[in-house]
Design an enzyme around this catalytic site. Structure first.
Site, PDB file in Angstrom:
ATOM      1  N   TYR A  93      39.135  41.942  65.010  1.00  0.00           N
ATOM      2  CA  TYR A  93      37.787  41.216  64.206  1.00  0.00           C
ATOM      3  C   TYR A  93      37.348  40.107  65.039  1.00  0.00           C
ATOM      4  O   TYR A  93      38.068  38.942  64.850  1.00  0.00           O
ATOM      5  CB  TYR A  93      38.302  40.924  62.922  1.00  0.00           C
ATOM      6  CG  TYR A  93      38.396  42.035  61.897  1.00  0.00           C
ATOM      7  CD1 TYR A  93      38.339  43.291  62.244  1.00  0.00           C
ATOM      8  CD2 TYR A  93      38.924  41.798  60.831  1.00  0.00           C
ATOM      9  CE1 TYR A  93      38.543  44.147  61.614  1.00  0.00           C
ATOM     10  CE2 TYR A  93      39.502  42.811  59.924  1.00  0.00           C
ATOM     11  CZ  TYR A  93      38.809  44.059  60.204  1.00  0.00           C
ATOM     12  OH  TYR A  93      39.206  45.300  59.306  1.00  0.00           O
ATOM     13  N   LEU A 106      32.500  47.284  47.690  1.00  0.00           N
ATOM     14  CA  LEU A 106      30.934  46.961  47.500  1.00  0.00           C
ATOM     15  C   LEU A 106      30.008  47.714  48.290  1.00  0.00           C
ATOM     16  O   LEU A 106      29.284  47.393  48.704  1.00  0.00           O
ATOM     17  CB  LEU A 106      30.780  45.533  47.390  1.00  0.00           C
ATOM     18  CG  LEU A 106      31.601  44.743  46.357  1.00  0.00           C
ATOM     19  CD1 LEU A 106      31.033  43.263  46.507  1.00  0.00           C
ATOM     20  CD2 LEU A 106      30.858  45.303  45.112  1.00  0.00           C
ATOM     21  N   ARG A 131      30.209  47.329  51.448  1.00  0.00           N
ATOM     22  CA  ARG A 131      29.653  46.338  52.518  1.00  0.00           C
ATOM     23  C   ARG A 131      28.592  45.673  52.210  1.00  0.00           C
ATOM     24  O   ARG A 131      27.446  45.229  52.863  1.00  0.00           O
ATOM     25  CB  ARG A 131      29.232  47.379  53.894  1.00  0.00           C
ATOM     26  CG  ARG A 131      30.685  47.846  54.303  1.00  0.00           C
ATOM     27  CD  ARG A 131      30.208  48.659  55.483  1.00  0.00           C
ATOM     28  NE  ARG A 131      31.515  49.709  56.005  1.00  0.00           N
ATOM     29  CZ  ARG A 131      32.513  49.232  56.628  1.00  0.00           C
ATOM     30  NH1 ARG A 131      32.255  48.018  57.283  1.00  0.00           N
ATOM     31  NH2 ARG A 131      33.529  49.902  57.381  1.00  0.00           N
ATOM     32  N   GLY A 132      28.241  45.617  50.768  1.00  0.00           N
ATOM     33  CA  GLY A 132      27.318  44.815  50.175  1.00  0.00           C
ATOM     34  C   GLY A 132      26.351  45.947  49.602  1.00  0.00           C
ATOM     35  O   GLY A 132      25.394  45.425  48.744  1.00  0.00           O
ATOM     36  N   SER A 138      26.309  45.774  45.895  1.00  0.00           N
ATOM     37  CA  SER A 138      26.816  44.631  45.270  1.00  0.00           C
ATOM     38  C   SER A 138      25.837  44.000  44.333  1.00  0.00           C
ATOM     39  O   SER A 138      26.076  42.973  43.842  1.00  0.00           O
ATOM     40  CB  SER A 138      26.900  43.269  46.378  1.00  0.00           C
ATOM     41  OG  SER A 138      25.925  43.200  47.215  1.00  0.00           O
ATOM     42  N   GLY A 139      24.620  44.679  44.499  1.00  0.00           N
ATOM     43  CA  GLY A 139      23.388  44.022  43.487  1.00  0.00           C
ATOM     44  C   GLY A 139      22.670  43.323  44.341  1.00  0.00           C
ATOM     45  O   GLY A 139      21.714  42.621  43.779  1.00  0.00           O
TER      46      GLY A 139
HETATM   47  N1  NAP Z   1      40.893  49.551  57.567  1.00  0.00           N
HETATM   48  C1  NAP Z   1      39.438  49.668  57.679  1.00  0.00           C
HETATM   49  O1  NAP Z   1      38.907  50.421  58.304  1.00  0.00           O
HETATM   50  C2  NAP Z   1      38.887  48.648  57.170  1.00  0.00           C
HETATM   51  C3  NAP Z   1      37.106  48.583  57.428  1.00  0.00           C
HETATM   52  C4  NAP Z   1      36.388  47.756  57.160  1.00  0.00           C
HETATM   53  C5  NAP Z   1      36.847  46.802  56.333  1.00  0.00           C
HETATM   54  N2  NAP Z   1      38.335  46.604  56.109  1.00  0.00           N
HETATM   55  C6  NAP Z   1      38.772  45.478  55.426  1.00  0.00           C
HETATM   56  O2  NAP Z   1      38.207  45.288  54.103  1.00  0.00           O
HETATM   57  C7  NAP Z   1      37.819  43.978  53.986  1.00  0.00           C
HETATM   58  C8  NAP Z   1      36.502  44.135  52.881  1.00  0.00           C
HETATM   59  O3  NAP Z   1      35.440  44.700  53.834  1.00  0.00           O
HETATM   60  P1  NAP Z   1      34.164  45.352  53.349  1.00  0.00           P
HETATM   61  O4  NAP Z   1      33.017  44.995  54.013  1.00  0.00           O
HETATM   62  O5  NAP Z   1      34.553  46.507  53.112  1.00  0.00           O
HETATM   63  O6  NAP Z   1      33.823  44.586  52.041  1.00  0.00           O
HETATM   64  P2  NAP Z   1      32.772  44.417  50.778  1.00  0.00           P
HETATM   65  O7  NAP Z   1      33.509  43.701  49.782  1.00  0.00           O
HETATM   66  O8  NAP Z   1      32.511  46.154  50.381  1.00  0.00           O
HETATM   67  O9  NAP Z   1      31.370  44.139  51.255  1.00  0.00           O
HETATM   68  C9  NAP Z   1      31.375  42.807  51.771  1.00  0.00           C
HETATM   69  C10 NAP Z   1      29.818  42.349  51.851  1.00  0.00           C
HETATM   70  O10 NAP Z   1      29.318  42.324  50.596  1.00  0.00           O
HETATM   71  C11 NAP Z   1      28.491  41.059  50.654  1.00  0.00           C
HETATM   72  N3  NAP Z   1      28.551  40.684  49.068  1.00  0.00           N
HETATM   73  C12 NAP Z   1      27.832  40.567  48.061  1.00  0.00           C
HETATM   74  N4  NAP Z   1      28.292  40.144  46.977  1.00  0.00           N
HETATM   75  C13 NAP Z   1      29.482  39.984  46.980  1.00  0.00           C
HETATM   76  C14 NAP Z   1      30.661  39.710  46.116  1.00  0.00           C
HETATM   77  N5  NAP Z   1      30.598  39.123  44.904  1.00  0.00           N
HETATM   78  N6  NAP Z   1      31.815  39.513  46.755  1.00  0.00           N
HETATM   79  C15 NAP Z   1      32.075  39.857  47.812  1.00  0.00           C
HETATM   80  N7  NAP Z   1      31.180  40.298  48.746  1.00  0.00           N
HETATM   81  C16 NAP Z   1      29.778  40.372  48.582  1.00  0.00           C
HETATM   82  C17 NAP Z   1      29.299  40.191  51.535  1.00  0.00           C
HETATM   83  O11 NAP Z   1      28.810  38.967  51.368  1.00  0.00           O
HETATM   84  P3  NAP Z   1      27.567  38.148  52.221  1.00  0.00           P
HETATM   85  O12 NAP Z   1      26.805  37.752  51.241  1.00  0.00           O
HETATM   86  O13 NAP Z   1      28.507  36.798  52.722  1.00  0.00           O
HETATM   87  O14 NAP Z   1      27.221  39.007  53.194  1.00  0.00           O
HETATM   88  C18 NAP Z   1      29.475  41.145  52.647  1.00  0.00           C
HETATM   89  O15 NAP Z   1      28.353  41.282  53.291  1.00  0.00           O
HETATM   90  C19 NAP Z   1      37.321  43.575  55.337  1.00  0.00           C
HETATM   91  O16 NAP Z   1      37.362  42.168  55.281  1.00  0.00           O
HETATM   92  C20 NAP Z   1      38.272  43.768  55.871  1.00  0.00           C
HETATM   93  O17 NAP Z   1      39.545  43.020  55.988  1.00  0.00           O
HETATM   94  C21 NAP Z   1      39.205  47.517  56.549  1.00  0.00           C
END
Ligand code: NAP
Length: 330
Positions: free
Chosen positions: A56, A206, A208-209, A212-213
């Site tokens: 990352y 969420l 990836r957002g 999220s709404g």
């Molecule tokens: N193992 C794997 O293959 C893999 C793949 C991907 C991720 N991951 C892990 O999983 C974690 C979560 O990742 P994800 O991207 O899947 O997360 P997610 O929570 O589904 O999406 C995060 C995105 O949603 C936005 N968002 C909007 N409202 C939100 C709220 N209330 N709370 C949190 N986020 C909100 C975020 O903030 P902004 O407004 O700041 O943009 C960001 O752009 C990563 O950080 C990583 O550690 C693992």
């Protein structure tokens, strides 16, 4: 903060974990100070599980976490690290390397960047098609024996690979995408984890957002993983945002937000599942943690499923080239 145990042999962690990826990579620029403040706010709120990957931001994320944790007791956090993805200096993706020697070298660098003497959960980010999972997990097991790693995890692998890995060393948790619109694990992977006593750390709760709404047709700005993600494209995006609006009606009737319903839904799928939220700003984190205050009734769950039926999402969760690398989709 409620805690949940990751698998029969794994650590107890906060019911929601913080995924730090977006603070260094994938989702466009992030504010460094706000990222660190978000990690601090999470720990203050009782979050103990922090997830990262050595790729990352090519080490950036681990060094950011090290900075955030410099005045925090090591025992207050459970650090999950993914390894194996190979990247070039321009950030390009060069495949995976999870040979035993690569496992040990990657761990050595991660420990140094994180400024710690052990990683709590260490996992290959993807199955390396050239290396038997037994060899990779065996090498992590040797790191456990030597005290550099506490627990072994997996990421995006299928039920058969989980069984093979678990036969070599007990697996604490599988990290995999799971949300209202990504429910593929319910068929074979989640039952296998439950049979073997392996926890699930769910990412993409969420989407990836997207669910999220807060996402809109004009939200995408600059270089961003989501520019290549099928669910964020054209007509797919229109259909998926329509699902979000249906979910918003359910959320508003319960005086809560879309993101909170989406996180609460994952929390309600079982005590063996820990959602990782990808917040990188404090107000997003606070919103996500609000899901812990909700207890969804059967009626709520039925309303959510009517708004977002199991296979309603348009588009696959990754682009075709990346889908082809996912053992979990085989
Ligand atoms: N193992 C794997 O293959 C893999 C793949 C991907 C991720 N991951 C892990 O999983 C974690 C979560 O990742 P994800 O991207 O899947 O997360 P997610 O929570 O589904 O999406 C995060 C995105 O949603 C936005 N968002 C909007 N409202 C939100 C709220 N209330 N709370 C949190 N986020 C909100 C975020 O903030 P902004 O407004 O700041 O943009 C960001 O752009 C990563 O950080 C990583 O550690 C693992």
């Amino acid at each position: 903060m409620d805690t949940r145990k990751l698998g029969r042999n794994g650590p107890a962690v906060s019911a929601i974990g913080l995924g730090c990826m977006g603070m260094s990579d994938f989702y466009g620029p992030a504010d460094r100070d706000e990222s660190i403040a978000t990690i601090h706010a999470a720990i203050d709120a009782g979050v103990t599980l922090l997830d990262t990957g050595d790729f990352y931001g090519m080490g950036h994320n681990e060094m950011l976490i090290a900075e955030a944790l410099k005045d925090i007791s090591r025992d207050d956090v459970v650090i999950s690290v993914k390894f194996g993805a190979q990247r070039g200096p321009d950030g390009s993706w060069l495949g995976n390397d999870t040979r035993p020697q690569a496992v040990k070298a990657a761990a050595a660098y991660s420990l140094k960047r994180l400024g710690i003497d052990h990683v709590d959960i260490y996992r290959p980010a993807r199955l390396d098609p050239d290396v038997p999972i037994e060899d990779t997990v065996g090498a992590i097991g040797e790191l456990v024996q030597a005290g550099y790693v506490r627990h072994v995890g997996l990421s995006e692998v299928n039920a058969e690979t989980i069984r093979r890995a678990h036969a070599v060393h007990p697996i604490a948790d599988l990290q995999i995408e799971y949300s209202l619109i990504s429910r593929g694990i319910e068929d074979k992977i989640l039952p296998a984890c439950r049979e073997l006593g392996i926890g699930v750390t769910a990412y993409g709760v969420l989407s990836r957002g997207l669910i999220s709404g807060h996402w809109s047709k004009t939200a995408l700005q600059g270089p961003d993983f989501r520019a290549y993600s099928p669910r964020f494209q054209g007509a797919n995006l229109d259909r998926n945002l329509a699902l979000v609006e249906a979910l918003r009606i359910v959320a508003e009737a319960r005086d809560t937000s879309v993101a909170q319903v989406a996180v609460a839904w994952v929390l309600a799928r079982g005590d063996d599942i820990v959602p990782l939220v990808g917040a990188r700003q404090r107000h997003r984190l606070n919103e996500a943690l609000g899901a812990l205050e909700m207890s969804l009734t059967d009626e709520d769950l039925a309303a959510i499923e009517r708004a977002v039926p199991r296979d309603a999402a348009a588009g696959s969760r990754y682009a075709p080239a990346q889908m082809a690398t996912l053992d979990s989709e085989r």
